[in-house]
Design an enzyme around this catalytic site. Structure first.
Site, PDB file in Angstrom:
ATOM      1  CB  SER A  45     -34.954 -35.715 112.971  1.00 39.77           C
ATOM      2  OG  SER A  45     -35.778 -35.799 114.119  1.00 39.77           O
ATOM      3  CG  ASP A  57     -47.345 -39.223 114.977  1.00 43.78           C
ATOM      4  OD1 ASP A  57     -48.584 -39.334 114.882  1.00 43.78           O
ATOM      5  OD2 ASP A  57     -46.550 -39.801 114.204  1.00 43.78           O
ATOM      6  CB  THR A  83     -28.262 -29.724 116.148  1.00 39.78           C
ATOM      7  OG1 THR A  83     -27.797 -29.769 117.504  1.00 39.78           O
ATOM      8  CG2 THR A  83     -27.904 -28.385 115.532  1.00 39.78           C
ATOM      9  N   GLY A  84     -31.077 -31.657 117.312  1.00 41.41           N
ATOM     10  CA  GLY A  84     -31.432 -33.013 117.700  1.00 41.41           C
ATOM     11  C   GLY A  84     -32.750 -33.455 117.086  1.00 41.41           C
ATOM     12  CE1 TYR A  85     -38.461 -36.927 117.021  1.00 38.73           C
ATOM     13  CE2 TYR A  85     -38.958 -36.787 119.371  1.00 38.73           C
ATOM     14  CZ  TYR A  85     -39.274 -37.239 118.104  1.00 38.73           C
ATOM     15  OH  TYR A  85     -40.395 -38.007 117.914  1.00 38.73           O
ATOM     16  CB  SER A  86     -36.173 -29.712 117.113  1.00 34.34           C
ATOM     17  OG  SER A  86     -36.767 -28.647 116.405  1.00 34.34           O
ATOM     18  CB  ALA A 130     -45.870 -36.958 112.038  1.00 29.81           C
ATOM     19  CD  GLU A 134     -34.906 -33.464 122.524  1.00 29.78           C
ATOM     20  OE1 GLU A 134     -34.573 -34.477 123.174  1.00 29.78           O
ATOM     21  OE2 GLU A 134     -34.217 -32.976 121.608  1.00 29.78           O
ATOM     22  CG  ASP A 155     -24.004 -34.628 121.080  1.00 28.34           C
ATOM     23  OD1 ASP A 155     -22.802 -34.473 121.380  1.00 28.34           O
ATOM     24  OD2 ASP A 155     -24.536 -34.063 120.106  1.00 28.34           O
TER      25      ASP A 155
END
Length: 298
Positions: free
Chosen positions: A196, A180, A191-194, A215, A151, A75
């Site tokens: 997680s 953070d 389905t990426g950083y968001s 966080a 994103e 990706d």
């Protein structure tokens, strides 16, 4: 299909077998092939290719005369490839030689099958929303490529302290996130950083964005789904004088006095999905949904 571009990154030169298969199939169907210049140089060095090919090195070398761009990798390779395509009407098909692969969905052993479906016009095109970023004052790092497919992320820099991200939706105050950082994701990026950071999964054709804190100090600060026609404005407060903005994998350091505006881009990226695949099938496979012995009979 008469003319295609092929893009890969340095680490994908290990996928020599897949590259040879792709080139061989395209040659058999008399399709003209252009390689990205740096990727081509690496392939020539490794003697992967048997003949010379024309190349492209930036956005200006491409045009709507190209029917398609193949990417070789994961990706992340597609996220890089869109900086070459931008607002051109060139759809992307990703051959997955990477890891998870929500965008690069053609598996190594399915290359010929996928191209045959392409030639038979047995596929659908998914239009993927992009985000556009404006900064005041303007950030030179994103002057030419100020858009993101996955994103836009605001994050702290050179500190373990939280930053405050004052957030406005259509100029109306929402909240000040102490965290953070903050992720603003498209359906593609859900389905990426968001994800997680405990954000929701959104279908690619949904007209939505996700605002996900990273966080957060306040445990009741939850990811928020908003319509994609909303303008988002951000103001940063922090102990350090700088913070980070990332557009997919591209990153810039900016002064904390910088104001940020994020909105849906005026153009989309088109991804090709062969008829033997579906997004829901990809979700089940990649996220291991349904991995339960009680579902074996279904």
């Amino acid at each position: 299909m008469k003319k295609v571009a092929i893009y890969g990154q340095a680490y994908t030169v290990s996928a020599e077998k897949e590259i040879k298969i792709l080139v061989s199939i395209l040659k058999r169907h008399r399709i003209v092939v252009f390689f990205e210049k740096e990727f081509y140089r690496l392939l020539v060095k490794k003697k992967t290719l048997e003949k010379k090919y024309p190349t492209f090195s930036d956005f200006n070398d491409l045009s709507n005369s190209f029917d398609l761009m193949f990417t070789i990798g994961g990706d992340g390779t597609i996220l890089r490839a869109i900086t070459f395509i931008r607002d051109l009407d060139i759809p992307i098909m990703g051959i997955n030689t990477g890891r998870l692969g929500f965008l690069a969905t053609v598996q190594k052993n399915k290359i010929e099958e996928a191209i045959e479906l392409l030639l038979k016009k047995e596929f659908t095109i998914q239009e993927r929303t992009l985000l556009e970023v404006e900064t005041t004052p303007q950030t030179s790092d994103f002057k030419d490529v100020n858009f993101a497919l996955n994103e836009v992320t605001i994050a702290r820099k050179n500190t373990t302290s939280m930053i405050g991200i004052k957030t406005y939706l259509n100029k109306e105050y929402l909240t000040n996130y102490w965290a953070d950082g903050l992720i603003i994701a498209t359906p593609t990026g859900s389905t990426g950083y968001s994800l997680s950071c405990h954000g929701p999964v959104i279908l690619p054709n949904a007209k939505s964005l996700v605002v996900t804190p990273i966080a957060p100090h306040n445990l009741n600060a939850r990811p928020m789904v908003i319509p994609d026609d909303i303008s988002i404005e951000l103001e940063i407060s922090a102990r350090e004088k700088d913070f980070l903005i990332t557009l997919d994998s591209r990153i810039a350091t900016v002064n904390k006095q910088t104001k940020i505006r994020v909105k849906k881009s005026s153009f989309t990226i088109k991804s090709i999905l062969p008829n033997n695949q579906s997004y829901l099938k990809t979700l089940r496979s990649k996220l291991l949904w349904g991995e339960d012995t009680r579902n074996e009979a279904l």
